[in-house]
Design an enzyme around this catalytic site. Sequence first.
Site, PDB file in Angstrom:
ATOM      1  N   LYS A 124       0.852  -1.198   0.000  1.00  0.00           N
ATOM      2  CA  LYS A 124       0.000   0.000   0.000  1.00  0.00           C
ATOM      3  C   LYS A 124       0.885   1.245   0.000  1.00  0.00           C
ATOM      4  O   LYS A 124       1.888   1.286   0.721  1.00  0.00           O
ATOM      5  CB  LYS A 124      -0.901  -0.027   1.232  1.00  0.00           C
ATOM      6  CG  LYS A 124      -1.918   1.099   1.320  1.00  0.00           C
ATOM      7  CD  LYS A 124      -2.787   0.918   2.549  1.00  0.00           C
ATOM      8  CE  LYS A 124      -3.830   2.008   2.697  1.00  0.00           C
ATOM      9  NZ  LYS A 124      -4.677   1.810   3.899  1.00  0.00           N
ATOM     10  N   SER A 135      -9.361   1.890   3.058  1.00  0.00           N
ATOM     11  CA  SER A 135      -8.530   2.650   2.148  1.00  0.00           C
ATOM     12  C   SER A 135      -7.522   1.787   1.372  1.00  0.00           C
ATOM     13  O   SER A 135      -6.925   2.237   0.393  1.00  0.00           O
ATOM     14  CB  SER A 135      -7.747   3.709   2.942  1.00  0.00           C
ATOM     15  OG  SER A 135      -6.908   3.115   3.921  1.00  0.00           O
ATOM     16  N   SER A 181      -9.837  -0.578   7.154  1.00  0.00           N
ATOM     17  CA  SER A 181      -9.239  -0.553   5.816  1.00  0.00           C
ATOM     18  C   SER A 181      -8.602  -1.872   5.405  1.00  0.00           C
ATOM     19  O   SER A 181      -8.304  -2.069   4.221  1.00  0.00           O
ATOM     20  CB  SER A 181      -8.188   0.556   5.740  1.00  0.00           C
ATOM     21  OG  SER A 181      -8.776   1.814   5.970  1.00  0.00           O
TER      22      SER A 181
END
Length: 602
Positions: free
Chosen positions: A79, A153, A177
């Site tokens: 990420k 996210s 997330s």
Amino acid sequence: MSDLHLLPASLDLVSLAAAYRQGLKPSRLFAHLHALAAADDHHAWISLMPLERLLSMAELLESQDPASLPLYGVPFAVKDNIDLADLPTTAACPDFAYQPARSATVVEKLIAAGAIPLGKTNLDQFATGLNGTRSPYGACRNAIAPDYISGGSSAGSAVSVALGQVSFSLGTDTAGSGRVPAAFNNLVGLKPSCGALSNRGVLPACRSLDSVSIFALSASDAAAVFAVAQGVDAEDPYSRPLRASEQRFVAGRSFRFGVPRADQLAFFGDSENPGLFAAAVAKLQALGGTPVELDFAPFLETANLLYGGPWVAERYHAIRDFIERQPESVFPVTREITLAGGKATAVELFDALYRLKALKVRCDAVWQSVDVVITPTAGYHPTIAAVHADPIRINTQLGYYTNFMNLLDYAAIAVPASWRSDGLPFGVTFFAPAHQDSFLLELAAHWQQSIGLSAGALGHVPAQGAQPRLVTEEMIKVAVCGAHLSGLPLNWQLTSRGAHLLGAVRSAPEYRFYALAGGPPQRPGMVRVEQGGASIAMEVWALPARHFGSFVAGIPAPLGIGKVSLEDGSEVCGFVCEGIATANAEDITEYGGWRAWLAQSK
């Protein structure tokens, strides 16, 4: 002869390892995956490793024995709020981007174990959102139904695994997330105990609550990655060791699981998910679980604190200098949420901390009656268009079952549960107290094996590997019978050393029990006798081995630590007393325990 035919249909770790044993070269795999990711139109990636760099890392592995590294040649995604030295960290904000001098601790550990990062993935900007649409790199499209949200996210991290571009990925999870994208892309999403994975090299969202998360096709894959990545990091002040836990999931052994009260479940108008959740509860019963209805109100009130309270100030703090200098560079919804955090006061923070402490007492009480709790991971699955039309309200709904988790210091794992009639996946989450990661991973593995559901978007049922052993802090069991019992005057001598309560027990019926002279505080003494003994109420605590010596050194005569026999036939370290001290002591054996004697003596 080309080894293209050796490429595995599924990139789960068991299938990938088998392909390597059959002759697949890591360089061939990574050339193939790089091309796949470069051609993908799901907006999953922000940047890919240069192909030359990937091939160099892969070729270096080819001179080594695949069995020598636990994650030999395993492709993974990172990420883009987690540092990878070869690529810039953008947090989905191009004007914020920086080039890290070194990779995050978790990335370093994974590479050292043989894994190779394919690149950096898209996210809700600054990890603020649960939907995956808040990015200037494009709204991340769901791997199964591209018109639907990917969840966020950690959007691209989930989609890249679901599309078979990597075996696993790293996300972060502050409010859900690492779980919501797992549910929406039909994956396993592990949100470990906070502090179990180092956050050094991770751009904070809420630094005191952040947790690096893992997306994988199977629970055993998530466990294998977690086993490599976990461990105390002196460079991360929030890092902590996993405590040893006696809680294990064993197939066929009964357990109790909590289910939110029916009127507290929320599906936000979805008509199919209530039935799918009821079916998931029935499946958990089939694995040996007994459901226990829970009042979910304190969990929901805790969830409201995350964005309705002063913790938003941590998001503001993480990028304060940047957002004040260049507010126009921040996505509009993200800017609105983050700037609001700068208005929180210290008084509001303490109000919220006091309220959280009270709520945690209520929430933690459920662990007296259940081993684990099951919830939907999300109540429903909205489209990208719906989120664009109503971004804040829908995002809040997505956090209904997730926002409380890190505030309460719990561990959680999201797992696929079933397919809906419209072709979308439905997932559930299991959660338990911190340090129960092994239990959750074992339960999730048995869950996946029992339902036989495919994972990701490609229709393959992942193979489950063996559960690796996690590194936990060595603990010593200590049985206490008096002033060290929970809530009594000397209990702090245990809790201040990181001890945790394992449970209430009784000794074998071999002891006389005395109220000793002296104090305060008053203390009892247990003396083993050949005849006329009784069973005494005790508690067993797990004490970190490194603190055992200092604890024992502080125990005054005539008390000491020896071996105490318990009612179940086992022996543990525990408080014993010299017989000479009973000459002037009151025999209180008939009360069966210290609390009972204290109650009558008031």
